[in-house]
Each structure stands twice: as C-alpha cells, then as structure tokens.
Design a protein around this motif. Structure first.
Motif, PDB file in Angstrom:
ATOM      1  N   VAL A 264      19.292  -0.535   7.358  1.00 55.72           N
ATOM      2  CA  VAL A 264      18.732  -1.243   8.512  1.00 55.72           C
ATOM      3  C   VAL A 264      19.849  -2.056   9.152  1.00 55.72           C
ATOM      4  O   VAL A 264      20.484  -2.881   8.490  1.00 55.72           O
ATOM      5  N   VAL A 265      20.091  -1.802  10.428  1.00 58.90           N
ATOM      6  CA  VAL A 265      21.199  -2.418  11.155  1.00 58.90           C
ATOM      7  C   VAL A 265      20.670  -3.443  12.155  1.00 58.90           C
ATOM      8  O   VAL A 265      19.723  -3.158  12.903  1.00 58.90           O
ATOM      9  N   MET A 266      21.290  -4.614  12.160  1.00 64.02           N
ATOM     10  CA  MET A 266      21.052  -5.584  13.233  1.00 64.02           C
ATOM     11  C   MET A 266      22.396  -6.158  13.674  1.00 64.02           C
ATOM     12  O   MET A 266      23.446  -5.868  13.087  1.00 64.02           O
ATOM     13  N   GLY A 267      22.360  -6.989  14.717  1.00 65.63           N
ATOM     14  CA  GLY A 267      23.587  -7.417  15.362  1.00 65.63           C
ATOM     15  C   GLY A 267      24.220  -8.655  14.736  1.00 65.63           C
ATOM     16  O   GLY A 267      23.534  -9.638  14.445  1.00 65.63           O
ATOM     17  N   ALA A 268      25.527  -8.618  14.575  1.00 67.95           N
ATOM     18  CA  ALA A 268      26.270  -9.787  14.122  1.00 67.95           C
ATOM     19  C   ALA A 268      26.166 -10.949  15.110  1.00 67.95           C
ATOM     20  O   ALA A 268      26.090 -12.115  14.684  1.00 67.95           O
ATOM     21  N   PRO A 269      26.144 -10.706  16.432  1.00 71.13           N
ATOM     22  CA  PRO A 269      25.964 -11.833  17.352  1.00 71.13           C
ATOM     23  C   PRO A 269      24.654 -12.580  17.101  1.00 71.13           C
ATOM     24  O   PRO A 269      24.594 -13.800  17.285  1.00 71.13           O
ATOM     25  N   ASN A 270      23.623 -11.863  16.694  1.00 73.87           N
ATOM     26  CA  ASN A 270      22.344 -12.477  16.352  1.00 73.87           C
ATOM     27  C   ASN A 270      22.541 -13.517  15.244  1.00 73.87           C
ATOM     28  O   ASN A 270      22.011 -14.632  15.312  1.00 73.87           O
ATOM     29  N   VAL A 271      23.341 -13.171  14.232  1.00 75.00           N
ATOM     30  CA  VAL A 271      23.607 -14.091  13.126  1.00 75.00           C
ATOM     31  C   VAL A 271      24.437 -15.274  13.594  1.00 75.00           C
ATOM     32  O   VAL A 271      24.130 -16.437  13.301  1.00 75.00           O
ATOM     33  N   VAL A 272      25.495 -14.991  14.334  1.00 70.34           N
ATOM     34  CA  VAL A 272      26.419 -16.048  14.751  1.00 70.34           C
ATOM     35  C   VAL A 272      25.736 -17.039  15.694  1.00 70.34           C
ATOM     36  O   VAL A 272      25.949 -18.261  15.599  1.00 70.34           O
ATOM     37  N   ARG A 273      24.889 -16.530  16.588  1.00 68.87           N
ATOM     38  CA  ARG A 273      24.225 -17.386  17.574  1.00 68.87           C
ATOM     39  C   ARG A 273      22.952 -18.028  17.029  1.00 68.87           C
ATOM     40  O   ARG A 273      22.361 -18.892  17.671  1.00 68.87           O
ATOM     41  N   GLY A 275      20.122 -16.340  16.368  1.00 63.01           N
ATOM     42  CA  GLY A 275      18.929 -15.636  16.826  1.00 63.01           C
ATOM     43  C   GLY A 275      19.279 -14.595  17.857  1.00 63.01           C
ATOM     44  O   GLY A 275      20.398 -14.542  18.371  1.00 63.01           O
ATOM     45  N   SER A 276      18.314 -13.745  18.179  1.00 61.87           N
ATOM     46  CA  SER A 276      18.506 -12.680  19.150  1.00 61.87           C
ATOM     47  C   SER A 276      18.532 -13.225  20.570  1.00 61.87           C
ATOM     48  O   SER A 276      17.721 -14.095  20.924  1.00 61.87           O
ATOM     49  N   HIS A 277      19.440 -12.703  21.386  1.00 64.09           N
ATOM     50  CA  HIS A 277      19.479 -13.119  22.792  1.00 64.09           C
ATOM     51  C   HIS A 277      18.292 -12.563  23.568  1.00 64.09           C
ATOM     52  O   HIS A 277      18.010 -12.998  24.686  1.00 64.09           O
ATOM     53  N   LEU A 278      17.563 -11.611  22.966  1.00 60.77           N
ATOM     54  CA  LEU A 278      16.383 -11.034  23.601  1.00 60.77           C
ATOM     55  C   LEU A 278      15.082 -11.614  23.054  1.00 60.77           C
ATOM     56  O   LEU A 278      13.995 -11.188  23.438  1.00 60.77           O
ATOM     57  N   GLY A 279      15.207 -12.572  22.133  1.00 59.36           N
ATOM     58  CA  GLY A 279      14.013 -13.175  21.571  1.00 59.36           C
ATOM     59  C   GLY A 279      13.363 -12.361  20.469  1.00 59.36           C
ATOM     60  O   GLY A 279      12.206 -12.613  20.108  1.00 59.36           O
ATOM     61  N   TRP A 280      14.089 -11.391  19.906  1.00 54.16           N
ATOM     62  CA  TRP A 280      13.538 -10.581  18.818  1.00 54.16           C
ATOM     63  C   TRP A 280      13.780 -11.278  17.483  1.00 54.16           C
ATOM     64  O   TRP A 280      14.123 -12.441  17.421  1.00 54.16           O
ATOM     65  N   ALA A 281      13.626 -10.540  16.398  1.00 54.13           N
ATOM     66  CA  ALA A 281      13.730 -11.112  15.063  1.00 54.13           C
ATOM     67  C   ALA A 281      15.118 -11.696  14.825  1.00 54.13           C
ATOM     68  O   ALA A 281      16.114 -11.219  15.360  1.00 54.13           O
ATOM     69  N   SER A 282      15.162 -12.745  14.012  1.00 52.75           N
ATOM     70  CA  SER A 282      16.427 -13.348  13.619  1.00 52.75           C
ATOM     71  C   SER A 282      17.002 -12.565  12.450  1.00 52.75           C
ATOM     72  O   SER A 282      16.334 -12.352  11.431  1.00 52.75           O
ATOM     73  N   ALA A 283      18.254 -12.120  12.580  1.00 53.68           N
ATOM     74  CA  ALA A 283      18.843 -11.219  11.595  1.00 53.68           C
ATOM     75  C   ALA A 283      19.207 -11.925  10.288  1.00 53.68           C
ATOM     76  O   ALA A 283      19.139 -11.323   9.215  1.00 53.68           O
ATOM     77  N   ALA A 284      19.601 -13.199  10.346  1.00 48.13           N
ATOM     78  CA  ALA A 284      20.102 -13.867   9.146  1.00 48.13           C
ATOM     79  C   ALA A 284      19.069 -13.931   8.024  1.00 48.13           C
ATOM     80  O   ALA A 284      19.359 -13.528   6.892  1.00 48.13           O
ATOM     81  N   PRO A 285      17.860 -14.416   8.273  1.00 52.12           N
ATOM     82  CA  PRO A 285      16.897 -14.454   7.166  1.00 52.12           C
ATOM     83  C   PRO A 285      16.512 -13.072   6.662  1.00 52.12           C
ATOM     84  O   PRO A 285      16.237 -12.899   5.472  1.00 52.12           O
ATOM     85  N   LEU A 286      16.525 -12.082   7.538  1.00 53.10           N
ATOM     86  CA  LEU A 286      16.227 -10.720   7.098  1.00 53.10           C
ATOM     87  C   LEU A 286      17.350 -10.181   6.213  1.00 53.10           C
ATOM     88  O   LEU A 286      17.101  -9.456   5.242  1.00 53.10           O
ATOM     89  N   ALA A 287      18.582 -10.550   6.524  1.00 49.49           N
ATOM     90  CA  ALA A 287      19.700 -10.150   5.665  1.00 49.49           C
ATOM     91  C   ALA A 287      19.612 -10.841   4.315  1.00 49.49           C
ATOM     92  O   ALA A 287      19.870 -10.232   3.268  1.00 49.49           O
TER      93      ALA A 287
END
Length: 381
Positions: A264-273, A275-287
């Motif tokens: 399952v792939v999500m964006g590193a910018p989501n983690v660094v920022r 949260g998602s810039h589109l308001g979707w799921a936050s990648a860090a807690p899912l990781a």
C-alpha cells in the motif's frame, strides 16, 4: 572504465534492521565486505543508509513545464530531474509519467518526446531512472504506444489511472473547469467538448485495460492501481494483476489490500506536511499501524528523504522501520531484489545523511559517487 572502490568509515549504518557503528565498502558497483584500500569518505556523526527507491514521483512535470504553458526541451528536463533526484538521496526513481487524453503536459506527444529523451540520456545517468506509466483509462488513442513501450522495455511499472469520472463530476464548478481547461491549454468550452468525446467511448475501456494488463504480465512488470475508492475497485485491479494499491481513497481499501498481502503506497509529502493536501487520509498513522507499507515522493522529491525522520519525530517508529518504507519495501514491491539494504553483493546504492537536516551529503549509485555536497566533499580522505 574501472570503478574506484570506496570505504565509508566511522558512520552509523543501517544493517539487518538496526543502526550500529560500521564501515561500509563498495567495489565493482556493489556493496562489499570491508577491506583496506580504495577511496575513503569519513562518515563520523552521519548515517549510512540504503539508497531511496521512489515508486511514484511526478515532480518531473515541473522540469518539463515550470510554468503553465511554458515548456522546455525534454533533454534539458531530464538533466534537471536527475540532479534533483540525486540531491534528494533517490538512487532508483520511477517517473510517474501520466499518459492522458488531455493535450499538453500529459499528452501522447509529450510522452513520445520524454521517452526519446530518457532513452538517449540513460547511458549517462548515474541513478537508475525508470518509467511508471500512469495510463489514463480513456486514452484509447495512445493504447498502441503504451503497449509498444511495455514490449520494448521503456516502461518498468504499469499504473491504472481513471480520472475521467471525477473530472466529469466537477465540470459544473467553474474553478475546477478552469483548472482542467488551463492544464490542457484549452478554453472551458473546448475542454467540455473534448471530455464529452472521450466519455462517449467509455465502453471500450475494459478491453483496453485487459490488453495492457496482459502485456505487462507477459513482460514481467509490476502493476498498481491508483486512487481506489472502493473495495470493488481494488478487486477489479487485483483481478488484472495489480498487486500494489497506490493512494487508496478509503482506509478500508488499504486494509483490504494489506489483508491480501499487497503493498500500500501513500505520499511522503502527506507525512511531512502532517496530512493530505486533498483532505484524504493521513499517511503517518496508517504507516505506524502497518497499513501503509511504502511511501513515494508523489509531487515533491525532497519529501521522501525527510518523511522517515518525520515519522521518528512522532515517537512511534524507529528509523530502521521508517526507512524501510522508502527503500527496502518499495524495492520489494517492484521486484527489485538487488537493492534496498546494505548487504554485500547488492547494488551499491548508498546515501550518507546528516540527520540534523536531514540532508544527503553523499550519494552512491551502483558504487559510483554520484552526488556530493560541499560538506560531503570536506569529508573525503
């Protein structure tokens, strides 16, 4: 030309899932058992880590077109993207090249120019620069080019994209329509007419998808699906052979993929920022829960190096576990079993990181010193 051997001494290396003081050796393009001789990089106070593996980065679009409608030659763009990738510690990069029915930056004409530039430049590139074909489902006129790219080895990863339905759903919003029309270099009226013609051929999409999947399977390419919104979407693409779930739009979809043993792939910018810039799921807690197994640079290459350290700062993951998300796990998902770890015999892809930045002070690709900052140069012995 024979490659010089290297010793990276005095650093803290990531070995067998743990950080410990160790010297790392490179010889003949690969990681080697430590030995005397060769050139030396003093890594005291630094981290010595496996090179980053990026399954999806589309920041190259800004190299091709830094401002809307302002383009630069593909050959110049390739040199620019290679330099930026190396500075970010990325030693294996899959350019997320969208092949869409839209004119302009994501068009068939741009695809052909970029493929030709990559083919010409690749023998001179330090990093392993690959192509993640993001094929838009309704782009039937480009199907033959896509199939040819798969068959000839120009494509290294196939992604199934289907953005036409969401675009259609937003056309009544003047701002969204203007955005899509501007990206395509069309008036709003011309864009409406274009997408209407595209949507009218929707019945031919399933057959085209099946042909792409069959070609990728024959070539031994990994496949992924992008923006799966429902469990039915994941089941559809799983049936086509896509064993990587990229940017799932619902947590249940990601959990279903993990239950099936899929990456399952999500964006590193989501983690660094945060949260998602589109308001979707936050990648860090899912990781942290093990639901997200791979991070990709998405639209910002430097975020891939920073993301593991951002996860460490959250206090729930140690660096070895976080680093696997950007090196070992993506390598495994792509079937690249010769990289992603510091083990003798594997490809000599190493990034020497100042954790205070974090910053890549030196990057080795295939055993060659390929990027060096001024601070890194001061450490050459």
């Amino acid at each position: 030309m024979e490659q010089p051997s290297w010793r990276i001494t005095g650093g803290t290396a990531l070995l067998d899932g743990a950080l410990r003081p160790a010297d790392i050796a490179l010889a003949d393009g690969r990681l080697a058992e430590p030995a005397s001789g060769g050139r030396v990089l003093d890594a005291r106070g630094l981290l010595v880590l496996p090179g980053l593996v990026d399954l999806h980065g589309d920041a190259h679009e800004r190299c091709l077109q830094p401002r809307p409608g302002i383009g630069f030659p593909a050959a110049l763009a390739v040199r620019d993207m290679a330099a930026q990738l190396l500075a970010s510690g990325i030693t294996t990069a899959y350019l997320g090249v969208t092949l869409s029915w839209e004119p302009g930056l994501r068009s068939l004409a741009t695809w052909r120019l970029l493929m030709a530039a990559l083919e010409e430049a690749r023998p001179r590139l330090a990093l392993d620069l690959r192509v993640h074909l993001r094929f838009e489902a309704d782009n039937l006129d480009a199907l033959d080019d896509a199939l040819s790219g798969i068959a000839t080895g120009q494509v290294h990863l196939l992604g199934f994209n289907d953005h036409t339905p969401p675009i259609l759903s937003r056309l009544d919003d003047p701002k969204q329509l203007a955005k899509y029309a501007g990206r395509a270099g069309l008036s709003p009226e011309a864009f409406r007419a274009l997408i209407g013609r595209v949507a009218a051929r929707r019945d031919a999409v399933p057959e085209a998808r099946a042909r792409l999947a069959a070609a990728a399977a024959k070539a031994g390419l990994p496949m992924l699906s992008h923006d799966d919104a429902t469990l039915a979407d994941r089941a559809l693409y799983r049936g086509l052979g896509a064993r990587i779930c990229e940017f799932p739009m619902a947590e249940a979809v990601a959990e279903d993929a993990r239950a099936a043993g899929e990456a399952v792939v999500m964006g590193a910018p989501n983690v660094v920022r945060g949260g998602s810039h589109l308001g979707w799921a936050s990648a860090a807690p899912l990781a942290e829960r093990g639901v997200v197994t791979v991070l990709a640079s998405d639209y910002h290459w430097p975020a891939l190096l920073d993301a593991p350290f951002a996860l460490v700062r959250r206090g729930r993951m140690a660096l070895p576990e976080a680093w696997a998300l950007v090196s070992g796990n993506p390598a495994a998902a792509a079937g690249l079993h010769d990289r992603g770890a510091l083990q003798p015999g594997l490809r000599g892809d190493v990034v020497v990181v100042d954790p205070a930045g974090p910053e890549a002070l030196a990057v080795f690709c295939g055993g060659r010193l390929s990027h060096l900052t001024a601070a890194g140069a001061a450490r050459l012995v």
